[in-house]
Design a protein around this motif. Sequence first.
Motif, mmCIF file in Angstrom:
data_model
loop_
_atom_site.group_PDB
_atom_site.id
_atom_site.type_symbol
_atom_site.label_atom_id
_atom_site.label_comp_id
_atom_site.label_asym_id
_atom_site.label_seq_id
_atom_site.Cartn_x
_atom_site.Cartn_y
_atom_site.Cartn_z
ATOM 1 N N VAL A 1 57.574 38.447 48.731
ATOM 2 C CA VAL A 1 56.839 37.697 49.763
ATOM 3 C C VAL A 1 55.390 37.522 49.299
ATOM 4 O O VAL A 1 54.665 38.510 49.139
ATOM 5 N N PRO A 2 54.965 36.281 49.057
ATOM 6 C CA PRO A 2 53.624 36.057 48.517
ATOM 7 C C PRO A 2 52.500 36.695 49.344
ATOM 8 O O PRO A 2 51.550 37.232 48.782
ATOM 9 N N LYS A 3 52.595 36.651 50.662
ATOM 10 C CA LYS A 3 51.531 37.222 51.510
ATOM 11 C C LYS A 3 51.422 38.730 51.316
ATOM 12 O O LYS A 3 50.329 39.287 51.319
ATOM 13 N N VAL A 4 52.555 39.398 51.156
ATOM 14 C CA VAL A 4 52.553 40.846 50.933
ATOM 15 C C VAL A 4 51.916 41.142 49.570
ATOM 16 O O VAL A 4 51.073 42.038 49.440
ATOM 17 N N LYS A 5 52.309 40.379 48.567
ATOM 18 C CA LYS A 5 51.757 40.554 47.223
ATOM 19 C C LYS A 5 50.241 40.327 47.241
ATOM 20 O O LYS A 5 49.471 41.094 46.652
ATOM 21 N N GLU A 6 49.809 39.281 47.922
ATOM 22 C CA GLU A 6 48.374 38.976 48.017
ATOM 23 C C GLU A 6 47.613 40.118 48.689
ATOM 24 O O GLU A 6 46.551 40.542 48.213
ATOM 25 N N LYS A 7 48.156 40.630 49.786
ATOM 26 C CA LYS A 7 47.470 41.719 50.511
ATOM 27 C C LYS A 7 47.445 42.995 49.676
ATOM 28 O O LYS A 7 46.479 43.761 49.735
ATOM 29 N N ALA A 8 48.480 43.234 48.893
ATOM 30 C CA ALA A 8 48.490 44.399 47.997
ATOM 31 C C ALA A 8 47.404 44.249 46.936
ATOM 32 O O ALA A 8 46.680 45.207 46.628
ATOM 33 N N LEU A 9 47.275 43.054 46.378
ATOM 34 C CA LEU A 9 46.224 42.796 45.385
ATOM 35 C C LEU A 9 44.838 42.972 45.999
ATOM 36 O O LEU A 9 43.943 43.546 45.382
ATOM 37 N N ASN A 10 44.666 42.486 47.225
ATOM 38 C CA ASN A 10 43.377 42.648 47.909
ATOM 39 C C ASN A 10 43.055 44.123 48.147
ATOM 40 O O ASN A 10 41.909 44.554 47.966
ATOM 41 N N CYS B 1 48.357 40.719 35.554
ATOM 42 C CA CYS B 1 48.219 39.559 34.657
ATOM 43 C C CYS B 1 49.444 38.661 34.737
ATOM 44 O O CYS B 1 49.318 37.430 34.822
ATOM 45 N N ARG B 2 50.631 39.255 34.727
ATOM 46 C CA ARG B 2 51.864 38.459 34.840
ATOM 47 C C ARG B 2 51.913 37.738 36.186
ATOM 48 O O ARG B 2 52.369 36.593 36.269
ATOM 49 N N THR B 3 51.452 38.408 37.231
ATOM 50 C CA THR B 3 51.428 37.795 38.561
ATOM 51 C C THR B 3 50.495 36.593 38.576
ATOM 52 O O THR B 3 50.833 35.538 39.115
ATOM 53 N N VAL B 4 49.321 36.742 37.975
ATOM 54 C CA VAL B 4 48.367 35.627 37.897
ATOM 55 C C VAL B 4 48.990 34.464 37.136
ATOM 56 O O VAL B 4 48.862 33.303 37.549
ATOM 57 N N GLU B 5 49.686 34.758 36.051
ATOM 58 C CA GLU B 5 50.296 33.713 35.232
ATOM 59 C C GLU B 5 51.435 32.998 35.946
ATOM 60 O O GLU B 5 51.607 31.795 35.787
ATOM 61 N N SER B 6 52.210 33.729 36.731
ATOM 62 C CA SER B 6 53.394 33.141 37.362
ATOM 63 C C SER B 6 53.136 32.597 38.762
ATOM 64 O O SER B 6 53.964 31.851 39.288
ATOM 65 N N ALA B 7 52.017 32.941 39.359
ATOM 66 C CA ALA B 7 51.713 32.465 40.714
ATOM 67 C C ALA B 7 51.427 30.965 40.683
ATOM 68 O O ALA B 7 50.963 30.430 39.670
#
Length: 163
Positions: A54-63, A86-92
């Motif tokens: 879930v992108p929102k969960v991933k974003e909040k974890a990164l924050n 880094c992989r997340t940044v590349e694939s987002a």
Amino acid sequence: LQKLIHLLQATDDPLIQEQALITLSNSAAFSVNQDIIRNLGGLSVIGGMLTNSVPKVKEKALNALNNLSMNIKNQEEIQVFITQVCRTVESAPLNSDVQIAGLRLLTNMSVTSDYHQKMINSIPCFLHLLSKGTEKTQIQVLKVLVNLSANPAMTRHLLRAQV
């Protein structure tokens, strides 16, 4: 904080995960809470959310990790997630909130040269984002690249990067 970390581990509900991560992120604005979250094993729990679909969960974890990374001891634990970030940044998706959140975390983790080696393989991606991203994305990428360029050991990698 302990109950929030436990809740994060115990639920599969993305809305609850998102709210727990927001609360942990806000709590991490206080340095005493940064230590408490680390001592409770919260960094690995939050880092585990980076694989969430879930992108929102991933974003909040990164924050949350970004706020927690303002502490040197936390950086020592967070560094194990740099390659994944880094992989997340590349694939987002380009210019997405997930991508921006990942770049913010990488900015904090690259302030010192301790973890630059873990970002070498993403330099071509950073340069691509610099040319294709919106102004907001470009600013975040430039912050990472400026931090990397302050390290003489990174010069060769920055200049040889295939874009």
